[in-house]
Scaffold this motif. Structure first.
Motif, short mmCIF file in Angstrom:
data_model
loop_
_atom_site.label_atom_id
_atom_site.label_comp_id
_atom_site.label_asym_id
_atom_site.label_seq_id
_atom_site.Cartn_x
_atom_site.Cartn_y
_atom_site.Cartn_z
N MET A 1 5.53 10.72 23.88
CA MET A 1 5.58 12.16 24.18
C MET A 1 7.03 12.63 24.35
O MET A 1 7.85 11.93 24.94
CB MET A 1 4.77 12.44 25.44
N ASP A 2 7.32 13.82 23.80
CA ASP A 2 8.67 14.36 23.89
C ASP A 2 8.85 15.10 25.21
O ASP A 2 8.28 16.17 25.42
CB ASP A 2 8.89 15.31 22.70
N ASN A 3 9.62 14.52 26.11
CA ASN A 3 9.82 15.13 27.42
C ASN A 3 11.14 15.88 27.55
O ASN A 3 11.56 16.25 28.65
CB ASN A 3 9.73 14.07 28.52
N SER A 4 11.80 16.11 26.41
CA SER A 4 13.07 16.85 26.48
C SER A 4 12.76 18.31 26.81
O SER A 4 11.72 18.84 26.41
CB SER A 4 13.82 16.75 25.16
N PRO A 5 13.66 18.98 27.56
CA PRO A 5 13.37 20.36 27.99
C PRO A 5 13.18 21.31 26.81
O PRO A 5 13.96 21.29 25.86
CB PRO A 5 14.57 20.75 28.84
N LYS A 6 12.15 22.14 26.90
CA LYS A 6 11.85 23.14 25.86
C LYS A 6 12.27 24.54 26.31
O LYS A 6 12.45 25.42 25.49
CB LYS A 6 10.35 23.15 25.54
N VAL A 7 12.36 24.71 27.62
CA VAL A 7 12.77 26.01 28.18
C VAL A 7 13.94 25.77 29.13
O VAL A 7 13.91 24.85 29.94
CB VAL A 7 11.60 26.69 28.95
N LEU A 8 14.96 26.59 28.97
CA LEU A 8 16.10 26.55 29.89
C LEU A 8 16.00 27.76 30.81
O LEU A 8 15.98 28.90 30.35
CB LEU A 8 17.41 26.60 29.09
N ILE A 9 15.89 27.49 32.12
CA ILE A 9 15.90 28.57 33.11
C ILE A 9 17.32 28.65 33.67
O ILE A 9 17.85 27.65 34.16
CB ILE A 9 14.90 28.30 34.26
N MET A 10 17.90 29.83 33.58
CA MET A 10 19.25 30.01 34.14
C MET A 10 19.19 31.10 35.21
O MET A 10 18.42 32.05 35.09
CB MET A 10 20.23 30.44 33.04
N MET A 11 20.03 30.94 36.23
CA MET A 11 20.11 32.00 37.26
C MET A 11 21.56 32.13 37.69
O MET A 11 22.32 31.16 37.69
CB MET A 11 19.19 31.70 38.43
N GLY A 59 17.37 21.19 21.62
CA GLY A 59 15.91 21.27 21.48
C GLY A 59 15.26 22.33 22.33
O GLY A 59 14.03 22.44 22.37
N ILE A 60 16.06 23.12 23.05
CA ILE A 60 15.52 24.24 23.84
C ILE A 60 14.96 25.28 22.87
O ILE A 60 15.56 25.57 21.84
CB ILE A 60 16.64 24.88 24.71
N ARG A 61 13.77 25.86 23.21
CA ARG A 61 13.14 26.85 22.32
C ARG A 61 13.26 28.28 22.86
O ARG A 61 13.20 29.23 22.09
CB ARG A 61 11.66 26.51 22.14
#
Ligand code: RP5
Length: 165
Positions: A1-11, A59-61
């Motif tokens: 399973m690909d566990n690399s982050p798909k969403v980057l949350i920035m604040m 790999g972030i979408r």
């Protein structure tokens, strides 16, 4: 399973975390791997631009960006990537988030930011919206969203039934 982050949350600040945690919680609930980072468009501009411009290559979408006051984080991030950027205006400050709402939503033509509501509802919806985009190419997420909607529906029905006695 690909566990690399798909969403980057920035604040923009650690003071945004209690709000932005709502987005992270939704992604965790749907089993979407994410990364959450503090980076300010004005206090750490070089870092912010590097995070934005390198995201697609990692790999972030999608990127979710939350900031308050003169909230330019989402716009700056959107300028440095062609990934979809979801903006979340933070409450607080003298104008209680209306400043951040306008700063985030009023992007000039050419560089869009998909802007959510001010505060926790907006952060939660940013997470759900990200899952909806990812579900376009992920049948597991599509099914999970269907279940999520049915559960909401049942919850309303149960509250109404309790009210009727
Ligand atoms: C913005 O300024 C941040 O996103 C935060 O919402 C606001 C206040 O930041 P702090 O002074 O709490 O670090 O850049």
């Amino acid at each position: 399973m690909d566990n690399s982050p798909k969403v980057l949350i920035m604040m923009g600040s650690d003071s945004d975390l209690p709000v932005m945690q709502e987005a992270a919680d939704i992604l965790a609930k749907f089993g979407v791997p994410y990364e959450i980072r503090i980076s300010s468009a004005h206090r750490s501009p070089v870092r912010t631009m590097a995070l934005a411009s390198e995201a697609a290559g990692r790999g972030i979408r999608l990127i979710i960006a939350g900031a308050g006051m003169a909230a330019h984080l989402a716009g700056v991030v959107a300028a440095k990537t062609t990934l979809p950027v979801i903006g979340v205006p933070m409450p607080g400050g003298a104008l209680n988030g209306v400043d951040a709402l306008y700063s985030t939503v009023q992007m000039p033509a050419g560089i869009p930011v998909a802007t959510m509501a001010i505060g926790k509802a907006g952060a939660m919806n940013a997470g759900i919206f990200a899952v909806q985009v990812l579900a376009l190419t992920d049948t597991r997420l599509e099914a999970a969203l269907g279940l999520y909607r049915r559960e909401m529906d049942q919850e309303v029905e149960a509250k109404d039934a309790a009210l009727q006695g």
